[in-house]
Enzyme design. Structure first.
Site: not given
Length: 527
Positions: A170-172
């Protein structure tokens, strides 16, 4: 039981019959076989149990990258387990899982032979984790707002590929979307619960970005959402890469080590907030690291062979639960046709690796298997605090009533801390999410054989002995029981003995070890 000398009456199918020598021998062989089976079964179970507690390694494989990486035929045991990436939401249907928004699950089977390659990997004793998310596309929970459809999407991937472990990268924008995070946590909790009710297991790893100072609030919020939803997290894997200005001149290895230490502190606080007490070692076992090998996305950041060796040594020392890398596709020296090595390639590292492989280095000491960690359940532990011994502590032991100036070092629960600013009553090992929330910096553990703290002293006569009847001006120096002090302002009758317990209120400050050394050096030169 039967009394001695009495005769028993045989009953049953063979009652009253005598056993022939052949029957006796056959029975003996059967007993031996059963015993051997039980022995082997016990040891197989015991071996599996031991391996389940072992840290494991699995490199990421970009399924949609060109040229494709032959993960199904690993060159060594370092490649036997892989993290296939990335399953994301489809642009055509936000609740439909796809591989990189380029292939549906069925398309990946037909055009990439993904199902067949996975079956071949497992035939050879390997296994795969599937990673959801990544940087380029929307993680399923970000795009799919229907909770039932979201759960069905996750379930379809887990069931199709017979997964025991999943990875949520999970990023951005996906990380900063709190509503998506809540949907994700509730869906994964329901999926994990349904698997366990059906007699199976599902290990869940959360992969998050990190800086040398630790994870962002969005990242710690994502972990808190998972714990609140009841997800039994196998661990948190931080992406030790692409630090940018936060690297601040450090090597990639040191930046990664700092990031892991900070993550450990943050996880301790998050589990404490969730009313789960875990020992330091258990928290390390629930952590993972994923460096980007070779040239990172940030131009001046290169994770080289020496960085891998140093990070590997740290991870083994701390008994980190997981080690990965991005990516197995890139774990090779670039060929002569690839000219601009500062431009990140999907198929090579951008550095001269010689005969070394990053997977070979980073997998050292990580002999466990991901699927064996799936049944682990997080429960509170009875954590015994370390009792500090003044006889073996190189600095004073922290006291709640004492005040400490910036730079003061103390010992607490087997570790040495340094004060970042004036502090009183702040526990040195109080778990905090952010480094700026604590006035203490952890320096490291008290080492075996260290001598007890002794304040620096000077020979008698170097300065006058302190006297309660003498008036002292700013800058005057005295000896008190051999320890040198300097006056901060005019005073009379104020004993230097109070300087350690009340450094702000006392007019006296003890000379540092460096200042004492300078005095001694000056005296030697004058003599």
């Amino acid at each position: 039981m039967t009394a001695p000398g009495t005769q028993t009456t045989r009953t049953g199918l063979h009652g009253g019959k005598r056993l022939s020598p052949l029957r006796v021998m056959l029975a003996f062989v059967i007993i031996l076989a059963v015993a051997a089976g039980a022995f082997l079964g016990f040891h197989a179970f015991d071996s599996a149990k031991a391996e389940s507690a072992s840290p494991w390694f699995a490199g990421y494989v970009d399924v949609t990258a060109t040229p494709s990486y032959p993960f199904e035929t690993p060159a060594s045991t370092a490649g036997r387990d892989v993290v296939l990436s990335f399953v994301v939401a489809s642009d055509d249907d936000p609740c439909a899982p796809s591989w990189g928004d380029a292939y549906s699950l069925d398309d990946a089977s037909h055009e990439l032979d993904l199902d067949r390659k996975l079956a071949r990997l497992r035939q050879g004793g390997g296994d795969a984790i599937v990673s959801f998310g990544g940087q380029r596309n929307d993680e399923l929970s970000t795009a799919c707002a229907d909770p039932a459809a979201l759960l069905a999407a996750y379930t379809s991937v887990v069931d199709r590929y017979q997964l025991t472990t999943i990875d949520l990268d999970v990023e951005g924008a996906s990380l900063s979307d709190a509503a998506a995070g809540l949907r994700r946590a509730e869906a994964v909790s329901a999926l994990q619960s349904s698997k366990r009710k059906a007699g199976g297991d599902l290990a869940v790893w959360l992969t998050l970005p990190v800086a040398p100072s630790g994870m962002t609030k969005d990242a710690t919020d994502a972990i808190a959402q998972m714990l609140t939803a009841g997800v039994d997290l196998a661990g948190v894997n931080v992406m030790t890469m692409d630090y940018g200005s936060s690297l601040d001149g450090k090597t990639m290895a040191q930046g990664s080590i700092d990031a892991l230490n900070a993550t450990h502190r943050q996880l301790a606080k998050l589990y404490s907030n969730a009313d789960i007490s875990l020992s330091d070692q258990t928290i390390w076992s629930k952590m993972g690291a994923t460096p980007m090998v070779g040239q990172n996305d940030v131009r001046n950041e290169v994770f080289g062979i020496a960085d891998a060796q140093k990070l590997s040594a740290f991870a083994q020392d701390k008994k980190l639960g997981r080690m990965s890398l991005w990516s197995l596709n890139r774990d090779a020296t670039c060929g002569p046709n690839y000219v601009d090595l500062t431009h990140v390639s999907d198929a090579c590292s951008g550095i001269d690796q010689g005969d070394a492989s990053f997977a070979g280095i980073l997998s050292t000491g990580f002999a466990g298997r991901p699927h064996l960690s799936a049944p682990a359940v997080t429960t509170s532990e009875a954590v015994e605090p370390i009792v500090d011994d003044p006889a073996t502590s190189p600095y004073p032991i922290w006291a709640k009533t004492s005040a400490y100036l910036e730079g003061t070092k103390i010992v607490w629960h087997g570790n040495v801390y340094s004060a970042k600013w004036w502090t009183r009553g702040d526990l040195p090992d109080n778990p905090v999410l952010n480094e700026w929330e604590t006035p203490w910096t952890l320096i490291g553990p008290v080492l075996p054989g260290e001598k007890p703290y002794a304040p620096p002293t000077l020979p008698a006569g170097t300065y006058p002995d302190w006297s309660g009847t003498v008036q002292y001006d700013t800058g005057d120096r005295v000896l008190f029981e051999g320890t040198p002090y300097e006056s901060k302002w005019w005073n009379q009758g104020a004993s230097p003995d109070a300087a350690s317990s009340d450094p702000d209120g006392s007019p006296w400050v003890q000379l540092t070890a460096d200042e004492v050394a300078a005095v001694l050096k000056g005296a030697t030169a004058a003599g």
